[in-house]
Design a protein around this motif. Structure first.
Motif, PDB file in Angstrom:
ATOM      1  N   ASP A 186      -5.057   3.843   6.802  1.00  0.00           N
ATOM      2  CA  ASP A 186      -3.840   3.151   7.224  1.00  0.00           C
ATOM      3  C   ASP A 186      -4.028   2.751   8.681  1.00  0.00           C
ATOM      4  N   GLN A 187      -4.603   1.575   8.869  1.00  0.00           N
ATOM      5  CA  GLN A 187      -4.945   1.127  10.223  1.00  0.00           C
ATOM      6  C   GLN A 187      -4.902  -0.387  10.281  1.00  0.00           C
ATOM      7  N   ASP A 188      -4.272  -0.919  11.342  1.00  0.00           N
ATOM      8  CA  ASP A 188      -4.179  -2.368  11.549  1.00  0.00           C
ATOM      9  C   ASP A 188      -3.598  -3.064  10.318  1.00  0.00           C
ATOM     10  N   GLU A 189      -2.636  -2.409   9.674  1.00  0.00           N
ATOM     11  CA  GLU A 189      -1.931  -2.913   8.488  1.00  0.00           C
ATOM     12  C   GLU A 189      -2.823  -2.995   7.250  1.00  0.00           C
ATOM     13  N   GLU A 190      -4.038  -2.471   7.318  1.00  0.00           N
ATOM     14  CA  GLU A 190      -4.874  -2.300   6.146  1.00  0.00           C
ATOM     15  C   GLU A 190      -4.626  -0.906   5.582  1.00  0.00           C
ATOM     16  N   THR A 191      -4.543  -0.802   4.256  1.00  0.00           N
ATOM     17  CA  THR A 191      -4.258   0.480   3.636  1.00  0.00           C
ATOM     18  C   THR A 191      -5.214   0.727   2.474  1.00  0.00           C
ATOM     19  N   ALA A 192      -5.376   1.995   2.129  1.00  0.00           N
ATOM     20  CA  ALA A 192      -6.155   2.390   0.952  1.00  0.00           C
ATOM     21  C   ALA A 192      -5.587   3.701   0.433  1.00  0.00           C
ATOM     22  N   ILE A 193      -5.599   3.847  -0.886  1.00  0.00           N
ATOM     23  CA  ILE A 193      -5.154   5.074  -1.529  1.00  0.00           C
ATOM     24  C   ILE A 193      -6.250   5.552  -2.472  1.00  0.00           C
ATOM     25  N   GLN A 194      -6.182   6.836  -2.816  1.00  0.00           N
ATOM     26  CA  GLN A 194      -7.147   7.417  -3.735  1.00  0.00           C
ATOM     27  C   GLN A 194      -6.488   8.592  -4.439  1.00  0.00           C
ATOM     28  N   SER A 195      -6.795   8.758  -5.712  1.00  0.00           N
ATOM     29  CA  SER A 195      -6.281   9.899  -6.451  1.00  0.00           C
ATOM     30  C   SER A 195      -6.629  11.200  -5.740  1.00  0.00           C
ATOM     31  N   PRO A 196      -5.754  12.200  -5.794  1.00  0.00           N
ATOM     32  CA  PRO A 196      -6.091  13.497  -5.209  1.00  0.00           C
ATOM     33  C   PRO A 196      -7.349  14.104  -5.825  1.00  0.00           C
ATOM     34  N   HIS A 197      -7.726  13.624  -7.018  1.00  0.00           N
ATOM     35  CA  HIS A 197      -8.913  14.137  -7.698  1.00  0.00           C
ATOM     36  C   HIS A 197     -10.167  13.343  -7.350  1.00  0.00           C
ATOM     37  N   GLY A 198     -10.033  12.323  -6.495  1.00  0.00           N
ATOM     38  CA  GLY A 198     -11.173  11.495  -6.118  1.00  0.00           C
ATOM     39  C   GLY A 198     -11.261  10.245  -6.967  1.00  0.00           C
ATOM     40  N   GLY A 199     -12.442   9.646  -7.017  1.00  0.00           N
ATOM     41  CA  GLY A 199     -12.654   8.448  -7.819  1.00  0.00           C
ATOM     42  C   GLY A 199     -12.388   7.171  -7.038  1.00  0.00           C
ATOM     43  N   THR A 200     -12.128   6.099  -7.773  1.00  0.00           N
ATOM     44  CA  THR A 200     -11.965   4.755  -7.216  1.00  0.00           C
ATOM     45  C   THR A 200     -10.830   4.696  -6.197  1.00  0.00           C
ATOM     46  N   LYS A 201     -11.081   4.042  -5.070  1.00  0.00           N
ATOM     47  CA  LYS A 201     -10.033   3.763  -4.094  1.00  0.00           C
ATOM     48  C   LYS A 201      -9.404   2.413  -4.412  1.00  0.00           C
ATOM     49  N   ILE A 202      -8.141   2.259  -4.069  1.00  0.00           N
ATOM     50  CA  ILE A 202      -7.468   0.963  -4.150  1.00  0.00           C
ATOM     51  C   ILE A 202      -7.110   0.565  -2.726  1.00  0.00           C
ATOM     52  N   THR A 203      -7.537  -0.632  -2.321  1.00  0.00           N
ATOM     53  CA  THR A 203      -7.363  -1.049  -0.933  1.00  0.00           C
ATOM     54  C   THR A 203      -6.602  -2.365  -0.847  1.00  0.00           C
ATOM     55  N   TRP A 204      -5.892  -2.540   0.266  1.00  0.00           N
ATOM     56  CA  TRP A 204      -5.180  -3.791   0.558  1.00  0.00           C
ATOM     57  C   TRP A 204      -5.529  -4.210   1.979  1.00  0.00           C
ATOM     58  N   GLY A 205      -5.859  -5.484   2.148  1.00  0.00           N
ATOM     59  CA  GLY A 205      -6.418  -5.962   3.396  1.00  0.00           C
ATOM     60  C   GLY A 205      -5.435  -6.311   4.486  1.00  0.00           C
TER      61      GLY A 205
ATOM     62  N   ALA B  17       4.202   5.332  -5.713  1.00  0.00           N
ATOM     63  CA  ALA B  17       4.340   5.104  -7.158  1.00  0.00           C
ATOM     64  C   ALA B  17       3.396   5.987  -7.952  1.00  0.00           C
ATOM     65  N   LEU B  18       2.148   6.107  -7.491  1.00  0.00           N
ATOM     66  CA  LEU B  18       1.142   6.873  -8.235  1.00  0.00           C
ATOM     67  C   LEU B  18       0.993   8.313  -7.755  1.00  0.00           C
ATOM     68  N   GLY B  19       1.593   8.626  -6.597  1.00  0.00           N
ATOM     69  CA  GLY B  19       1.390   9.952  -6.033  1.00  0.00           C
ATOM     70  C   GLY B  19      -0.014  10.126  -5.480  1.00  0.00           C
ATOM     71  N   TRP B  20      -0.630   9.004  -5.057  1.00  0.00           N
ATOM     72  CA  TRP B  20      -1.970   9.035  -4.467  1.00  0.00           C
ATOM     73  C   TRP B  20      -1.830   8.959  -2.948  1.00  0.00           C
ATOM     74  N   PRO B  21      -2.456   9.855  -2.216  1.00  0.00           N
ATOM     75  CA  PRO B  21      -2.314   9.820  -0.756  1.00  0.00           C
ATOM     76  C   PRO B  21      -3.019   8.615  -0.135  1.00  0.00           C
ATOM     77  N   LEU B  22      -2.503   8.204   1.016  1.00  0.00           N
ATOM     78  CA  LEU B  22      -3.178   7.196   1.821  1.00  0.00           C
ATOM     79  C   LEU B  22      -4.448   7.805   2.403  1.00  0.00           C
ATOM     80  N   VAL B  23      -5.567   7.119   2.221  1.00  0.00           N
ATOM     81  CA  VAL B  23      -6.822   7.560   2.830  1.00  0.00           C
ATOM     82  C   VAL B  23      -7.263   6.603   3.937  1.00  0.00           C
TER      83      VAL B  23
ATOM     84  N   GLY C  22       0.821  -1.202   0.000  1.00  0.00           N
ATOM     85  CA  GLY C  22       0.000   0.000   0.000  1.00  0.00           C
ATOM     86  C   GLY C  22       0.857   1.254   0.000  1.00  0.00           C
ATOM     87  N   TYR C  23       1.911   1.250   0.814  1.00  0.00           N
ATOM     88  CA  TYR C  23       2.831   2.389   0.836  1.00  0.00           C
ATOM     89  C   TYR C  23       3.535   2.548  -0.523  1.00  0.00           C
ATOM     90  N   PHE C  24       3.915   1.415  -1.118  1.00  0.00           N
ATOM     91  CA  PHE C  24       4.588   1.464  -2.417  1.00  0.00           C
ATOM     92  C   PHE C  24       3.700   2.134  -3.464  1.00  0.00           C
TER      93      PHE C  24
END
Length: 242
Positions: A155-174, A147-153, A141-143
């Motif tokens: 980051d808790q209990d080793e679960e992560t999610a990122i999203q474009s600064p412009h919004g839209g689809t989130k990418i999550t890792w469990g 890599a994309l320049g998308w902030p973490l939205v 998730g940190y990588f």
């Protein structure tokens, strides 16, 4: 400037069939694509293409990531499910239980996806493809954030999610436990530098962030095949045309 997420690519035994299914479910336009032969255009300026690549390999096990589709109401959720079933999808039991409010489905080649119930706060405002919900470590998730320049939205209990600064689809890792990787993934990201970018410079930057260059038998091609810190493949394309 960092690479942009150009596409999510599906390895598929029948690219045209699968592309038509997802065009119908998502309401996207089907076009010829120079990279894959068939693709779906994003529905807005912050989305990404879906590419469908021919493959002889059969699907085994669950994919590392899947779509979470959003709903505005129970009727809307039911309509999405009905549309997917009419187009060739099917219900899927992955142990979600009878009380689950989301509906788990598979496309005609068995790729999993979920239709999420209305009122899901985490996916509020993301659009129809609310998330690419995946299996993966906190490190990956940190990588991808870097890599994309998308902030973490998230980051808790080793679960992560990122999203474009412009919004839209989130990418999550469990987070852990992460399923061991077996063979080439059926879904992967295509990244592309902007028109004035440098492919090799981006490859070098991604290596510095923890990616590796790999050989999957791609031969002499214009893109570079890499793996993220969890070993999942992705490609870096030449700079996208203006």
């Amino acid at each position: 400037m960092t690479c942009q997420l150009d596409a999510l690519c599906f390895d598929t035994n029948n690219p045209s069939l699968l592309a038509r299914f997802w065009a119908g479910v998502l309401g996207r336009e089907l076009v010829d694509d120079p990279q894959a032969g068939v693709a779906l255009l994003p529905s807005d300026d912050i989305g990404f293409r879906l590419r469908f690549l021919p493959s002889q390999a059969q699907k085994t096990g669950q994919n590392w990531t899947h779509f979470d589709l959003t709903s505005t109401s129970l009727e809307d959720q039911q309509a999405t499910v009905a549309r997917a079933l009419e187009l060739g999808g099917r219900h899927l039991d992955i142990g979600q239980g009878p009380d689950a409010r989301h509906v788990v489905l598979a496309d005609p080649e068995g790729n999993e996806f979920c239709v999420i119930e209305p009122g899901n706060n985490f996916l509020a405002g993301t659009g129809f493809i609310g998330a690419l919900a995946g299996d993966g470590s906190q490190e990956v998730g940190y990588f991808w954030s870097a890599a994309l320049g998308w902030p973490l939205v998230w980051d808790q209990d080793e679960e992560t999610a990122i999203q474009s600064p412009h919004g839209g689809t989130k990418i999550t890792w469990g987070g852990p436990p992460v399923e061991p990787k077996t063979g080439k993934e059926r879904l992967h990201f295509d990244l592309a530098p902007p028109a004035d970018g440098d492919q090799q410079a981006e490859v070098d930057r991604l290596v510095s962030l923890g990616a590796t260059r790999i050989d999957i038998g791609q031969g002499d091609v214009s893109w570079v095949v890499m793996a993220d810190p969890d070993g999942r493949e992705f490609c870096v394309l030449p700079p996208r045309l203006p």
